[in-house]
Write a protein that holds these residues in place. Structure first.
Motif, PDB file in Angstrom:
ATOM      1  N   GLU A 197       2.893  47.243   2.835  1.00  0.00           N
ATOM      2  CA  GLU A 197       2.740  48.317   1.842  1.00  0.00           C
ATOM      3  C   GLU A 197       1.520  48.070   0.967  1.00  0.00           C
ATOM      4  O   GLU A 197       0.765  49.003   0.637  1.00  0.00           O
ATOM      5  CB  GLU A 197       3.998  48.416   0.984  1.00  0.00           C
TER       6      GLU A 197
ATOM      7  N   THR B  38      -1.536  49.016   2.832  1.00  0.00           N
ATOM      8  CA  THR B  38      -1.713  50.468   2.881  1.00  0.00           C
ATOM      9  C   THR B  38      -2.394  50.979   1.615  1.00  0.00           C
ATOM     10  O   THR B  38      -3.311  51.810   1.672  1.00  0.00           O
ATOM     11  CB  THR B  38      -0.346  51.162   3.063  1.00  0.00           C
TER      12      THR B  38
ATOM     13  N   CYS C 122      -0.399  59.009   2.272  1.00  0.00           N
ATOM     14  CA  CYS C 122      -1.001  58.296   3.402  1.00  0.00           C
ATOM     15  C   CYS C 122      -0.383  58.727   4.730  1.00  0.00           C
ATOM     16  O   CYS C 122      -1.082  58.805   5.747  1.00  0.00           O
ATOM     17  CB  CYS C 122      -0.839  56.783   3.220  1.00  0.00           C
ATOM     18  N   ARG C 123       0.906  59.010   4.736  1.00  0.00           N
ATOM     19  CA  ARG C 123       1.587  59.421   5.967  1.00  0.00           C
ATOM     20  C   ARG C 123       1.249  60.856   6.362  1.00  0.00           C
ATOM     21  O   ARG C 123       1.071  61.159   7.545  1.00  0.00           O
ATOM     22  CB  ARG C 123       3.108  59.312   5.791  1.00  0.00           C
ATOM     23  N   ARG C 124       1.115  61.728   5.381  1.00  0.00           N
ATOM     24  CA  ARG C 124       1.084  63.160   5.683  1.00  0.00           C
ATOM     25  C   ARG C 124      -0.292  63.796   5.629  1.00  0.00           C
ATOM     26  O   ARG C 124      -0.506  64.874   6.213  1.00  0.00           O
ATOM     27  CB  ARG C 124       2.026  63.898   4.724  1.00  0.00           C
TER      28      ARG C 124
ATOM     29  N   PHE D  61       2.365  56.539  -0.687  1.00  0.00           N
ATOM     30  CA  PHE D  61       2.700  56.303   0.719  1.00  0.00           C
ATOM     31  C   PHE D  61       2.959  57.621   1.445  1.00  0.00           C
ATOM     32  O   PHE D  61       2.628  57.781   2.622  1.00  0.00           O
ATOM     33  CB  PHE D  61       3.905  55.368   0.823  1.00  0.00           C
ATOM     34  N   ASP D  62       3.531  58.577   0.732  1.00  0.00           N
ATOM     35  CA  ASP D  62       3.753  59.901   1.298  1.00  0.00           C
ATOM     36  C   ASP D  62       2.411  60.562   1.612  1.00  0.00           C
ATOM     37  O   ASP D  62       2.225  61.172   2.675  1.00  0.00           O
ATOM     38  CB  ASP D  62       4.563  60.741   0.311  1.00  0.00           C
TER      39      ASP D  62
END
Length: 321
Positions: free
Chosen positions: A148, A151, A192-194, A189-190
């Motif tokens: 994490e 990231t 980075c994912r989306r 993190f959301d």
């Protein structure tokens, strides 16, 4: 009357504003930003607009003093920054949170003001500003795993990389557009994912840094290493991240990078003090026209070619142990 948000176009400025607006949304605010080195941003805010309030993030008060003082006559100004401020004006309309300590960035100041409510963004910003130890401490306070933390480091470094260039046309994304892309996301993190933004930045970063890493130093001494890149767009984009990487590679040494501007009439200079002794960069930069920064890192926006030898000499004087 309109709210106006003024912020540096690097990761620190963008993430500082994002934290503030997650806590106090102002979707209608006018955004004033630009490339990382566009630091006279308050020149774009006129007292004649009669702003309801102005928020300024991650730009030097000292460089914007002439534009700030008239604004203080007409509206409240919240000023949060970590660069050398000079004398802070005494005005009931000014709320200033300025901390030029070497291990502080603007997003960490905002994190402090918000009691860590959106700390993940501050962690990413600190990594982007090459403040790895403060970033790691903030990540540890969140209990983040190694993956994490990695990231958030990539998020900060890629968004910081995006801010370098003499004009927005050199960038992959205009900083205002990058900020708007963050607005729907509370969790980094959301994002980075989306978001597809990071894949674009990741590819550009890889290509530009491969070219940068192939360039040998122009000079090396006990003071540090000086590099010079060609007058090309990749060199302007890679400049800041390259200097940060070299600083981590040799923490006892200072580093400087010179990149000719587009018409080659002057050079854009990026400077990093030794990470082991993060001081002197602001002193060196302010000795030259268009120079500024903080103790650990600074830059000169347009170093005349005739002053290159003087700069090299000053670099040795400031950073020789």
């Amino acid at each position: 009357m309109v709210w106006i948000d003024v912020f540096n176009g690097d990761a620190d400025g963008i993430f500082a504003l994002h934290q503030l607006r997650l806590a106090e949304p102002r979707p209608e605010a006018r955004l004033v930003t630009g490339v990382k080195r566009d630091i006279d941003l308050l020149a774009q805010v006129s007292p004649a607009e009669q702003p309801r309030a102005v928020t300024v993030l991650d730009v030097s008060l000292d460089r914007n003093r002439a534009y700030l003082l008239p604004l203080l006559e007409v509206c409240p100004v919240l000023y949060i920054d970590h660069h050398f401020p000079g004398e802070i004006p005494a005005s009931p309309n000014l709320t200033a949170h300025i901390d030029p300590s070497p291990e502080v960035c603007t997003s960490l100041i905002v994190d402090r003001l918000l009691d860590g409510r959106y700390r993940g963004w501050a962690v990413a910003a600190a990594f982007g500003d090459n403040l790895h130890q403060p970033a790691l401490r903030a990540a540890a306070a969140l209990g983040l795993s190694e993956a994490e933390t990695a990231t958030l480091r990539e998020l900060g470094e890629l968004c910081n990389y995006n801010g370098y260039g003499p004009a927005p046309a050199d960038l992959h994304f205009h900083p205002a557009d990058l900020y708007r892309a963050l607005m729907p996301f509370t969790d980094p993190f959301d994002f980075c994912r989306r978001s597809g933004i990071l894949s674009t930045l990741r590819q550009g970063f890889s290509d530009d840094m491969a070219r940068a890493r192939a360039v040998p130093p122009l000079s090396a001494s006990t003071a540090g290493r000086i590099y010079r890149f060609p007058a090309e767009a990749w060199a302007r984009r890679a400049a800041g991240v390259f200097c940060n990487e070299k600083a981590r590679e040799e923490p006892e040494l200072a580093h400087a990078l010179l990149v000719p501007n587009q018409d080659q009439s002057a050079l854009v200079v990026s400077i990093r003090a030794p990470l082991a002794r993060p001081k002197g960069a602001d002193q060196l930069c302010r000795a030259f026209p268009t120079g500024g920064g903080r103790a650990g890192a600074g830059g000169i926006n347009a170093l005349p070619v005739a002053l290159v030898d003087k700069f090299n000499q000053s670099f040795q004087e400031v950073f020789t142990p």
